[in-house]
Design an enzyme around this catalytic site. Structure first.
Site, PDB file in Angstrom:
ATOM      1  N   PHE A 121       0.832  -1.202   0.000  1.00  0.00           N
ATOM      2  CA  PHE A 121       0.000   0.000   0.000  1.00  0.00           C
ATOM      3  C   PHE A 121       0.870   1.257   0.000  1.00  0.00           C
ATOM      4  O   PHE A 121       1.795   1.374   0.798  1.00  0.00           O
ATOM      5  CB  PHE A 121      -0.925  -0.001   1.230  1.00  0.00           C
ATOM      6  N   GLN A 122       0.571   2.165  -0.894  1.00  0.00           N
ATOM      7  CA  GLN A 122       1.319   3.416  -1.060  1.00  0.00           C
ATOM      8  C   GLN A 122       2.807   3.210  -1.314  1.00  0.00           C
ATOM      9  O   GLN A 122       3.635   3.994  -0.888  1.00  0.00           O
ATOM     10  CB  GLN A 122       1.081   4.365   0.126  1.00  0.00           C
ATOM     11  N   MET A 484      -0.459  32.480 -23.200  1.00  0.00           N
ATOM     12  CA  MET A 484       0.700  32.218 -24.051  1.00  0.00           C
ATOM     13  C   MET A 484       0.346  31.193 -25.123  1.00  0.00           C
ATOM     14  O   MET A 484       0.768  31.324 -26.277  1.00  0.00           O
ATOM     15  CB  MET A 484       1.885  31.734 -23.204  1.00  0.00           C
TER      16      MET A 484
END
Lengths: 574, 192
Positions: A121-122, A484
């Protein structure tokens, strides 16, 4: 090199990290907690008096704030994020810092070492992801490696050509126990940050300069990074050399210095670009011949002998071939060259810049800065704000048209006053970078120019400003367009405005929701009063100025073109 | 292909995790293909040596690539050479069916012609080893494939040493340790 902070008691890796940061003189860090970095945040809780942590609203903001801090303060910026998405959210800022040589140490949590490689996880392969965008990226898996790695990280980030370093610390390295002893790194055998000075190069450079009839200098950020503003001035004045600056080199010399001919490159001044292709000796000082400066390399300064001062060997001959290279820190090399150059006067040559400036003033600048009717111009706002701060403020910008207006028309009296995303051109940089700049230079006025596009990329950092009462002046130049891109569509895409119009929210209401005072200006005659109100207000302020919808930034050298083929707009020709 | 030159890039690095990744990303960014790669500990303990070959139309692009590699913090030294400046070698292994070899008859002429070493003979297969330049190991492969048939074939990356008298790394390390003493001395002085 032993510091006093040595202890025989066992401490956690997290405590070792905090003590290491303190040993490096870190007082302010920007971050966001999460699972895999919680032990560090827990240790931080006991050291609030030593290290101030600024809680941002998104990890990208933490890294840009650390960049702004570093650029304003001369110190290393530090960001602290969690594993996985925390680290991947930091990637844009890290890349920005690499492109602009900004010293950063980014510390990310990582899953417990036994879970590494298991798609935990993560978990993200932070080292694999960040190796191409850092000077050094290192994963720490044992608490006893923390002090060593932090010491190396600060040395690498801040020495030579500065840049970002990532330390990825496994959670069990944060919680495990170790002895602590901090030794500052001052040498690595595989890394030579500052090349040794070669006196033959110094002499060759001085000889060329002494023979030059029409010398021209290009000033880059290397001067600022080397804190060599005085050395630069002495050199330029003794040899009487006119110069132009890259956008990151802009505040190295005062805007009103008689030898200052303005900005280089795509939206630079006419004279600096034309004269680059007329000079006989081109002296590049701490700049890297970016394509936005050079345009087409095949037609760039071909008539000139080129002298290239740089600290990074890999920059020599990378884009433009140097006839003489001067490797080393400009703080050391410039005075050595200055000693050997003969006092000179290039009056006629310097005066030849003037008619080009006069043309630019007549065709472009007058109308941009001093219009008496029509919609408000971006340049007009920038100029008024600069004047109202007596040209003493730090100018931070986001990216786009307003950025070019900021770099063209803000004026500088002090070094480290231009903070912008030059190399990567990161929209969303401005607001968090301004937060960092204010912490880095608390006694200075910090003005940040943003467009309506880029502002909304990191607008959540208004929360950080609210929570910490950060006194920055936000000037939103709102044309309800990605200006731009719209400009390029007008010039090069047959006025096909694909996805560049923005339907925008009420920005003043948003600021109000964050408790930030705001004011919207649509009329020219309100502008002076609003700017005065903004600058005298205690605390953050959002000044939204509704500007010309279809404003253009001129002059413009089309990308990849010859730098003397300059579009002036409105049918004007040089 | 004809107008490209083969360059041999030699890299000495600290024995750190992820150095190969740092090197290969520089090739990737600059769109240069790695032809061969060989990595091993060098003569100096703790230092690894990479030998990489790559084709390029211009020396300029190899020079810039090597500069970028040399700049990496964990890289001690990177340089490049062309074939004429090097003694270089590759190894190749060839596995053949014993039955097919015996059917073919005498292989003495092949062994002599190519200076083959026989590493293994079993009732199923015979394994040859040949060291040489690419063209030599390739010629043997082609002849074996045509006359006998090759079950398996593998070739190593190039290894190379320069013809100049010393390995440039030793000079560099000596200079670096002098620099280290100088830096530490001046650091101690300013911090007394």
């Amino acid at each position: 090199m032993k510091e006093n902070d040595t202890t025989n008691e066992m401490i956690t890796g997290s405590e070792a990290l905090i003590r290491s940061l303190i040993a490096e003189g870190v007082s302010t860090i920007f971050g966001y907690p999460g699972g895999a970095i919680m032990p560090v945040f827990d240790a931080l809780y006991d050291c609030k008096d030593r290290i101030r942590h600024i809680l941002v609203r998104h990890e990208q903001g933490a890294v840009h704030a650390a960049e702004g801090y570093a650029r304003a303060s001369k110190k290393v910026g530090v960001a602290l994020v969690t594993s996985g998405p925390g680290a991947t959210n930091a990637i844009t800022g890290i890349t920005d810092a690499l492109m602009d040589s900004t010293p950063l140490v980014v510390i990310s949590g990582q899953v417990t070492s036994s879970l590494l490689g298991s798609d935990a996880f993560q978990e993200a392969d932070v080292i694999g992801i960040t190796q191409p965008i850092t000077k050094w990226a290192y994963q720490i898996r044992r608490p006893e490696d923390i002090a060593w790695a932090v010491s190396r990280a600060f040395y690498i980030a801040s020495s030579g050509r500065p840049g970002p370093v990532v330390l990825d610390i496994a959670k069990d390295a944060q919680t495990g126990k170790c002895n602590f002893s901090y030794e500052k790194t001052i040498f690595l055998r595989s890394y030579e940050p500052v090349p040794e000075i070669d006196h033959e190069q110094i002499e060759a450079a001085a000889d060329l300069i002494n023979q030059a009839k029409k010398p021209f200098a290009l000033v880059g950020q290397g001067v600022t990074l080397g804190n060599a503003e005085n050395e630069l001035r002495a050199f330029l004045e003794k040899a009487d050399i006119p110069f132009g600056s890259t956008i990151l080199g802009l505040s190295a010399m005062p805007s009103d210095h008689p030898l200052n001919c303005g900005m280089l490159g795509m939206h630079g001044n006419i004279a600096t670009n034309i004269k680059t292709n007329e000079c006989d000796v081109l002296i590049a000082i701490g700049m890297r011949f970016d394509d936005r400066v050079t345009g087409d390399l095949n037609t760039y300064a071909k008539q000139a002998k080129v002298i290239h001062f740089d600290i990074d060997r890999a920059e020599i001959n990378k884009n433009v071939k140097a006839d003489v290279k001067v490797l080393g820190d400009v703080k050391q090399t410039l005075p050595k060259v200055t000693e050997l150059v003969k006092p000179a006067k290039h009056t006629e040559w310097i005066e030849s810049f003037k008619p080009l400036y006069d043309k630019e003033f007549e065709y472009i600048i007058r109308n941009e800065l001093y219009p008496d009717s029509g919609e408000i111009k971006m340049g007009e706002v920038v100029n008024k704000v600069a004047e109202a701060t007596h040209n003493e403020a730090i100018c931070v910008t986001d990216v786009g048209q307003h950025q070019m207006m900021g770099t063209r028309y803000f004026k500088f009296t002090q070094p480290r006053s231009m903070i912008t995303s030059g190399g990567l051109g990161t929209m969303g940089f401005g607001l968090p970078a301004a937060i960092g700049a204010k912490y880095g230079a608390p006694d200075r006025t910090v003005v940040v120019f943003v467009g309506d596009g880029g502002f909304q990329m990191t607008i959540q950092e208004l929360g950080t400003i609210m929570e910490n009462n950060i006194d920055i002046k936000i000037v939103l130049l709102n044309n309800n367009f990605l200006g731009m891109v719209r400009q390029w569509q007008e010039l090069f895409f047959d006025e096909r405005y694909s996805e560049t119009h923005l339907k925008n929210p009420d920005f003043v209401k948003i600021a109000d929701a964050y408790g930030i005072k705001g004011r919207k200006v649509t009329q020219r005659d309100e502008l002076d009063d609003a700017i005065a109100e903004m600058l005298s207000h205690q605390g953050a302020y959002l000044l939204e100025v509704v500007v010309e919808t279809k404003g253009m930034v001129y002059p413009m050298v089309p990308a990849g073109g010859n730098i003397t083929n300059i579009i002036l707009g409105n049918g004007y020709k040089i | 292909m004809e107008n490209k030159t083969l360059y041999t890039i030699t890299i000495f690095s600290e024995n750190a995790v992820g150095v190969l990744n740092q090197i290969t990303t520089i090739f990737t960014r600059r769109q240069v293909n790695i032809e061969t790669l060989s990595v091993s500990p060098s003569a100096i303990p703790g230092i690894h040596k990479f030998t990489i070959t790559a084709l390029s139309e211009t020396e300029e692009s190899i020079k810039k690539l090597v500069n970028q590699i040399d700049k990496q913090v964990d890289i001690l030294k990177a340089f490049y050479n062309t074939n004429d400046e090097l003694v270089h070698q590759e190894l190749a292994l060839y596995k053949l069916s014993t039955e097919k070899v015996l059917e073919h008859g005498s292989i003495e002429y092949l062994v002599r012609k190519y200076n083959i070493r026989v590493l293994e003979i079993s009732k199923d297969c015979i394994v040859f080893l040949k060291a040489g330049h690419y063209v030599e190991t390739q010629a043997l492969f082609e002849e074996l494939a045509e006359k006998i048939g090759v079950l398996q074939f593998v070739r190593s990356g190039r290894i190379a040493i320069t013809k100049s008298p010393v390995e440039r790394l030793s000079d560099m390390l000596a200079k670096r340790s002098e620099a280290e003493e100088r830096i530490k001395e001046s650091y101690n002085k300013t911090n007394e």
